[in-house]
Design a protein around this motif. Structure first.
Motif, PDB file in Angstrom:
ATOM      1  N   LEU A 118       0.811  -1.218   0.000  1.00  0.00           N
ATOM      2  CA  LEU A 118       0.000   0.000   0.000  1.00  0.00           C
ATOM      3  C   LEU A 118       0.843   1.265   0.000  1.00  0.00           C
ATOM      4  O   LEU A 118       0.422   2.297  -0.519  1.00  0.00           O
ATOM      5  CB  LEU A 118      -0.939  -0.005   1.213  1.00  0.00           C
ATOM      6  CG  LEU A 118      -2.105  -0.988   1.129  1.00  0.00           C
ATOM      7  CD1 LEU A 118      -2.896  -0.989   2.429  1.00  0.00           C
ATOM      8  CD2 LEU A 118      -3.017  -0.655  -0.042  1.00  0.00           C
ATOM      9  N   GLY A 119       2.035   1.194   0.586  1.00  0.00           N
ATOM     10  CA  GLY A 119       2.868   2.381   0.665  1.00  0.00           C
ATOM     11  C   GLY A 119       4.012   2.409  -0.317  1.00  0.00           C
ATOM     12  O   GLY A 119       4.933   3.226  -0.173  1.00  0.00           O
ATOM     13  N   HIS A 120       4.001   1.542  -1.292  1.00  0.00           N
ATOM     14  CA  HIS A 120       5.099   1.413  -2.258  1.00  0.00           C
ATOM     15  C   HIS A 120       5.355   2.745  -2.963  1.00  0.00           C
ATOM     16  O   HIS A 120       4.431   3.444  -3.356  1.00  0.00           O
ATOM     17  CB  HIS A 120       4.730   0.350  -3.285  1.00  0.00           C
ATOM     18  CG  HIS A 120       5.892  -0.258  -4.008  1.00  0.00           C
ATOM     19  ND1 HIS A 120       6.797   0.493  -4.727  1.00  0.00           N
ATOM     20  CD2 HIS A 120       6.298  -1.550  -4.145  1.00  0.00           C
ATOM     21  CE1 HIS A 120       7.695  -0.318  -5.267  1.00  0.00           C
ATOM     22  NE2 HIS A 120       7.420  -1.553  -4.921  1.00  0.00           N
ATOM     23  N   ILE A 121       6.643   3.097  -3.103  1.00  0.00           N
ATOM     24  CA  ILE A 121       7.012   4.300  -3.841  1.00  0.00           C
ATOM     25  C   ILE A 121       8.045   3.951  -4.907  1.00  0.00           C
ATOM     26  O   ILE A 121       8.668   2.885  -4.868  1.00  0.00           O
ATOM     27  CB  ILE A 121       7.576   5.408  -2.928  1.00  0.00           C
ATOM     28  CG1 ILE A 121       8.810   4.929  -2.145  1.00  0.00           C
ATOM     29  CG2 ILE A 121       6.491   5.929  -1.993  1.00  0.00           C
ATOM     30  CD1 ILE A 121       9.489   6.012  -1.319  1.00  0.00           C
ATOM     31  N   ALA A 122       8.196   4.851  -5.858  1.00  0.00           N
ATOM     32  CA  ALA A 122       9.246   4.756  -6.868  1.00  0.00           C
ATOM     33  C   ALA A 122      10.033   6.062  -6.847  1.00  0.00           C
ATOM     34  O   ALA A 122       9.544   7.099  -6.375  1.00  0.00           O
ATOM     35  CB  ALA A 122       8.651   4.517  -8.251  1.00  0.00           C
ATOM     36  N   PHE A 123      11.261   5.990  -7.350  1.00  0.00           N
ATOM     37  CA  PHE A 123      12.150   7.152  -7.400  1.00  0.00           C
ATOM     38  C   PHE A 123      12.493   7.434  -8.861  1.00  0.00           C
ATOM     39  O   PHE A 123      12.997   6.549  -9.557  1.00  0.00           O
ATOM     40  CB  PHE A 123      13.433   6.877  -6.617  1.00  0.00           C
ATOM     41  CG  PHE A 123      13.211   6.554  -5.157  1.00  0.00           C
ATOM     42  CD1 PHE A 123      13.158   7.564  -4.208  1.00  0.00           C
ATOM     43  CD2 PHE A 123      13.057   5.238  -4.739  1.00  0.00           C
ATOM     44  CE1 PHE A 123      12.960   7.270  -2.860  1.00  0.00           C
ATOM     45  CE2 PHE A 123      12.856   4.928  -3.401  1.00  0.00           C
ATOM     46  CZ  PHE A 123      12.805   5.954  -2.455  1.00  0.00           C
ATOM     47  N   TYR A 124      12.231   8.670  -9.302  1.00  0.00           N
ATOM     48  CA  TYR A 124      12.459   9.020 -10.701  1.00  0.00           C
ATOM     49  C   TYR A 124      13.380  10.226 -10.797  1.00  0.00           C
ATOM     50  O   TYR A 124      13.173  11.254 -10.150  1.00  0.00           O
ATOM     51  CB  TYR A 124      11.136   9.342 -11.405  1.00  0.00           C
ATOM     52  CG  TYR A 124      11.317   9.879 -12.801  1.00  0.00           C
ATOM     53  CD1 TYR A 124      11.787   9.052 -13.826  1.00  0.00           C
ATOM     54  CD2 TYR A 124      11.052  11.207 -13.100  1.00  0.00           C
ATOM     55  CE1 TYR A 124      11.981   9.542 -15.116  1.00  0.00           C
ATOM     56  CE2 TYR A 124      11.235  11.706 -14.386  1.00  0.00           C
ATOM     57  CZ  TYR A 124      11.697  10.866 -15.390  1.00  0.00           C
ATOM     58  OH  TYR A 124      11.901  11.345 -16.667  1.00  0.00           O
ATOM     59  N   SER A 125      14.421  10.088 -11.599  1.00  0.00           N
ATOM     60  CA  SER A 125      15.300  11.190 -11.969  1.00  0.00           C
ATOM     61  C   SER A 125      15.513  11.050 -13.463  1.00  0.00           C
ATOM     62  O   SER A 125      15.752   9.935 -13.938  1.00  0.00           O
ATOM     63  CB  SER A 125      16.644  11.100 -11.229  1.00  0.00           C
ATOM     64  OG  SER A 125      17.490  12.164 -11.558  1.00  0.00           O
ATOM     65  N   ALA A 126      15.427  12.145 -14.181  1.00  0.00           N
ATOM     66  CA  ALA A 126      15.397  12.108 -15.638  1.00  0.00           C
ATOM     67  C   ALA A 126      16.150  10.923 -16.238  1.00  0.00           C
ATOM     68  O   ALA A 126      17.349  10.772 -16.035  1.00  0.00           O
ATOM     69  CB  ALA A 126      15.963  13.402 -16.210  1.00  0.00           C
ATOM     70  N   GLN A 127      15.382  10.086 -16.916  1.00  0.00           N
ATOM     71  CA  GLN A 127      15.852   8.891 -17.627  1.00  0.00           C
ATOM     72  C   GLN A 127      16.168   7.706 -16.703  1.00  0.00           C
ATOM     73  O   GLN A 127      16.596   6.664 -17.189  1.00  0.00           O
ATOM     74  CB  GLN A 127      17.071   9.186 -18.508  1.00  0.00           C
ATOM     75  CG  GLN A 127      16.760  10.119 -19.671  1.00  0.00           C
ATOM     76  CD  GLN A 127      17.957  10.341 -20.559  1.00  0.00           C
ATOM     77  OE1 GLN A 127      19.015  10.746 -20.107  1.00  0.00           O
ATOM     78  NE2 GLN A 127      17.798  10.059 -21.849  1.00  0.00           N
ATOM     79  N   VAL A 128      15.944   7.829 -15.399  1.00  0.00           N
ATOM     80  CA  VAL A 128      16.191   6.705 -14.494  1.00  0.00           C
ATOM     81  C   VAL A 128      14.994   6.533 -13.572  1.00  0.00           C
ATOM     82  O   VAL A 128      14.542   7.492 -12.936  1.00  0.00           O
ATOM     83  CB  VAL A 128      17.456   6.944 -13.639  1.00  0.00           C
ATOM     84  CG1 VAL A 128      17.592   5.869 -12.566  1.00  0.00           C
ATOM     85  CG2 VAL A 128      18.697   6.965 -14.523  1.00  0.00           C
ATOM     86  N   LEU A 129      14.486   5.300 -13.493  1.00  0.00           N
ATOM     87  CA  LEU A 129      13.378   4.964 -12.606  1.00  0.00           C
ATOM     88  C   LEU A 129      13.735   3.738 -11.782  1.00  0.00           C
ATOM     89  O   LEU A 129      14.036   2.681 -12.337  1.00  0.00           O
ATOM     90  CB  LEU A 129      12.107   4.669 -13.422  1.00  0.00           C
ATOM     91  CG  LEU A 129      10.897   4.171 -12.627  1.00  0.00           C
ATOM     92  CD1 LEU A 129      10.317   5.283 -11.754  1.00  0.00           C
ATOM     93  CD2 LEU A 129       9.828   3.591 -13.559  1.00  0.00           C
TER      94      LEU A 129
END
Length: 255
Positions: A118-129
């Protein structure tokens, strides 16, 4: 330039390590086991600066305590919604937050992607996920806590990122996922070709990852549930119904 390396762990996990040639520091993502991370750091001659955590499952968090013993000043950044379940976080973040990492001259946007947890997050920085167990190559995570509607919304959000975004998920599930994908869309020639490509990589003991958002939009059935032809084939009339059916079918599928 950042270099992102796969550190194999357990049977099929990847712990991702981000390093830069002239930088003494290293960042790792989802260290379920400390030992391979410590070996990598010793070989690379790097110091651990930061840890990013996508969700609370032990195969993504189990190495935190030992790594903090070796590197007491390490930043451990993870989901605020799962903070009670993750021992050792030093910074809790949520959807829309920006993580600034001046040691790497980088910043990451935090994206809430509930479904797998339920609390899952992702990290995005231009061109990298770094997307943990939400989006896999040719697949998606199991729904341990969230609903099909939550996961479908999360996948649509990731699908909206630029096509050249490099997708660093955390399991080597690609070939098994492609077998299911081709059972769903046997006439998807792009998926057939991609399966051959991934078979060659694994024969050379190379990761099939990262993939890209652009590739996944073409070969991943879980990102294609609003495709009219796919809905017709599976006798569904909307994307969520098809996603729900495919996720249930995948849970039963024997590759």
């Amino acid at each position: 330039m950042s270099q992102i390396s796969a550190i194999p762990a357990f049977e099929d996990n990847y712990i991702w390590a981000l390093c830069q040639p002239d930088n003494p520091y290293c960042l790792v993502v989802d260290p379920g086991d400390a030992a391979p991370v410590l070996n990598f750091l010793a070989t690379a001659g790097k110091q651990l600066h930061s840890i990013l955590i996508t969700h609370h499952h032990h195969d993504h968090t189990g190495g935190i305590a030992t790594l903090r013993q070796h590197y007491p000043n390490v930043q451990v950044i993870g989901p605020a919604a799962e903070q009670p379940l993750i021992k050792g976080l030093t910074q809790a973040v949520q959807d829309g937050d920006t993580i600034k990492l001046p040691a790497f001259n980088l910043q990451f946007q935090v994206m809430a992607v509930p479904g797998h947890t339920l609390g899952h997050i992702a990290f995005y920085s231009a061109q990298v996920l770094f997307c943990g167990d939400t989006l896999f190559s040719a697949g998606c995570g199991r729904l341990f806590e969230g609903s099909p509607a939550q996961m479908w919304q999360s996948l649509k959000r990731l699908r909206e990122l630029p096509d050249d975004t490099q997708v660093y998920c955390t399991h080597e599930y690609t070939r098994a996922n492609l077998k299911f994908a081709l059972s769903v869309e046997p006439d998807n020639q792009l998926a057939v070709d991609y399966a051959r490509h991934c078979d060659l990589l694994r024969q050379q003991n190379k990761p099939t990852l990262p993939t890209t958002v652009g590739i996944e939009k073409q070969i991943n059935p879980f990102l294609r549930c609003d495709n009219n032809q796919l809905q017709t084939r599976w006798q569904q009339n909307d994307a969520l119904a098809l996603f729900t059916q495919l996720r249930e079918a995948k849970d039963r599928f024997n590759a």
